[in-house]
Design an enzyme around this catalytic site. Structure first.
Site, PDB file in Angstrom:
ATOM      1  N   ILE A  12      10.662  37.936 -36.152  1.00 20.08           N
ATOM      2  CA  ILE A  12      10.228  36.593 -36.573  1.00 20.08           C
ATOM      3  C   ILE A  12      11.190  36.033 -37.629  1.00 20.08           C
ATOM      4  O   ILE A  12      11.599  34.871 -37.569  1.00 20.08           O
ATOM      5  CB  ILE A  12       8.781  36.609 -37.122  1.00 20.08           C
ATOM      6  CG1 ILE A  12       7.813  37.147 -36.058  1.00 20.08           C
ATOM      7  CG2 ILE A  12       8.348  35.207 -37.562  1.00 20.08           C
ATOM      8  CD1 ILE A  12       6.376  37.334 -36.535  1.00 20.08           C
ATOM      9  N   TYR A 153      -3.520  49.494 -41.714  1.00 21.33           N
ATOM     10  CA  TYR A 153      -2.676  48.300 -41.646  1.00 21.33           C
ATOM     11  C   TYR A 153      -3.493  47.063 -42.013  1.00 21.33           C
ATOM     12  O   TYR A 153      -3.083  46.240 -42.837  1.00 21.33           O
ATOM     13  CB  TYR A 153      -2.090  48.166 -40.240  1.00 21.33           C
ATOM     14  CG  TYR A 153      -1.178  46.975 -40.077  1.00 21.33           C
ATOM     15  CD1 TYR A 153      -0.001  46.890 -40.817  1.00 21.33           C
ATOM     16  CD2 TYR A 153      -1.490  45.934 -39.208  1.00 21.33           C
ATOM     17  CE1 TYR A 153       0.844  45.801 -40.685  1.00 21.33           C
ATOM     18  CE2 TYR A 153      -0.645  44.842 -39.070  1.00 21.33           C
ATOM     19  CZ  TYR A 153       0.517  44.781 -39.799  1.00 21.33           C
ATOM     20  OH  TYR A 153       1.342  43.698 -39.680  1.00 21.33           O
ATOM     21  N   LYS A 157      -2.933  44.770 -45.360  1.00 19.64           N
ATOM     22  CA  LYS A 157      -2.664  43.327 -45.269  1.00 19.64           C
ATOM     23  C   LYS A 157      -3.753  42.525 -45.992  1.00 19.64           C
ATOM     24  O   LYS A 157      -3.482  41.488 -46.597  1.00 19.64           O
ATOM     25  CB  LYS A 157      -2.571  42.890 -43.799  1.00 19.64           C
ATOM     26  CG  LYS A 157      -1.246  43.273 -43.154  1.00 19.64           C
ATOM     27  CD  LYS A 157      -0.134  42.419 -43.734  1.00 19.64           C
ATOM     28  CE  LYS A 157       1.219  42.724 -43.159  1.00 19.64           C
ATOM     29  NZ  LYS A 157       2.303  42.000 -43.843  1.00 19.64           N
TER      30      LYS A 157
END
Ligand code: UDP
Length: 324
Positions: A12, A153, A157
């Site tokens: 990205i 994860y 986050k």
């Protein structure tokens, strides 16, 4: 404008860097190449129009001196450096938590010190195991137990989001948080488990497509160039500070249907093979069964709507795989 992109050699990040260069901006990339690759930036790095405006630092965001210099120099920061991909996280549990939590804290601290606008890449993983759709930013979140490491994860986050919001509240740092839903497109590698590049690669080699579980789990794929437009739009919108936004596509598709679409689009003779989760991952693996975003919030703030439908996305990924 001078733009810093952590993780700018990633899938990205490299598209974001290219778009800012196209806009006439100066782009600074810092990437430790743990999952990113210099190959992602070679296509535009040598472009005469961009050459003098692109600066690449192969380094970790934990290098304080370099990060001090870069954050001081740039006007805005996109923080994309993170552990990515379910497979990568399961194989590198400690390193993933460290980069996601301590790395983000470091970036927030520096942006706060220099009063620089920062956008944080979070993930749709944060929602956990919901079955309803669409997922709205204000929804509750549901995780499995800590023995199932996938959830580390999501939890890391989520902690990033809390840290960012705490900086916004306590030090007035302008920070926008984006929850990305299955971003796909050219330059994404299947090496860390991502489904679309894996299916396309398998189909082009006439190998069986590896569908995990029964393939009934669904996802909503978003084209990387649409994601980049959303990120840039939010960075320009003052009202995005202190807010969380979903960035995602529209078409919900099961993984089995996706496999069939890829076989069709490639004209491959591949078969589809259902692989039990225990075989594909460790014993305690738990998948998300459904993941569809509401994009009302970002749409009403910056008018974002994904432009690329799934067929076009698949075509672009096939074309890229054939070229490389
Ligand atoms: N998946 C699959 N076969 C593969 C890779 C992934 O069936 O070879 C499935 C995976 O179990 C998940 C979905 O495809 O249900 C999307 O996986 P990906 O790793 O791309 O993203 P996730 O949504 O899990 O973050």
């Amino acid at each position: 404008m001078r733009v810093l992109i952590t993780g700018g050699a990633g899938f990205i990040g490299s598209h974001l860097a290219e778009a800012h260069l196209e806009n006439g901006d100066e782009v600074y990339i810092i990437d430790d190449l743990s999952t990113g690759s210099l190959k992602n930036i070679t296509s535009f790095q040598k472009d005469e129009r961009y050459k003098s405006r692109l600066f690449v630092f192969t380094d970790t965001i934990f290098n304080n001196d370099v990060m001090l210099e870069l954050t001081g120099t740039c006007e805005v920061v996109y923080h994309l450096a993170a552990a990515v991909g379910v497979r990568y996280i399961l194989e590198n549990p400690l390193e993933s938590i460290r980069i996601n939590i301590q790395g983000t804290e470091k970036v927030l601290e520096l942006c706060s010190k220099f009063k620089k606008k920062v956008l944080i890449a979070s993930s749709s993983e944060v929602y956990g195991k919901h079955l309803h759709a669409p997922l709205v930013e204000s929804d509750n979140i549901i995780y499995g137990p800590s023995s199932k490491f996938r959830w580390s994860y999501a939890a890391s986050k989520l902690m990033d989001e809390f840290s960012a919001l705490a900086y916004y509240r306590t030090s007035g740092l302008w920070v926008a948080i984006t929850r990305l839903f299955n971003t796909v497109g050219p330059r994404q590698t299947g090496a860390y488990g991502m489904v679309l590049p894996r299916f396309v690669d398998q189909a082009l080699h006439n190998q069986p497509l590896t569908v995990y579980g029964e393939g009934k789990q669904t996802r909503t794929f978003t084209y990387v160039k649409d994601v980049v437009q959303a990120l840039m739009g939010l960075m320009q919108a003052d009202a995005a500070g202190g807010e969380v936004f979903n960035i995602g596509g529209i078409e919900e598709i099961s993984i089995l249907d996706l496999a069939q679409r890829v076989v069709q689009a490639t004209g491959s003779s591949s078969t589809i093979r259902l692989i039990p989760y225990e075989e594909a991952f460790e014993k305690d693996f738990e998948d998300m069964q459904r993941r569809v975003p509401s994009i009302e919030k970002i749409k009403s703030l910056i008018g974002f709507e994904p432009k690329t439908d799934l067929d076009a996305i698949i075509e672009n990924v096939i074309e890229y795989a054939k070229e490389t």
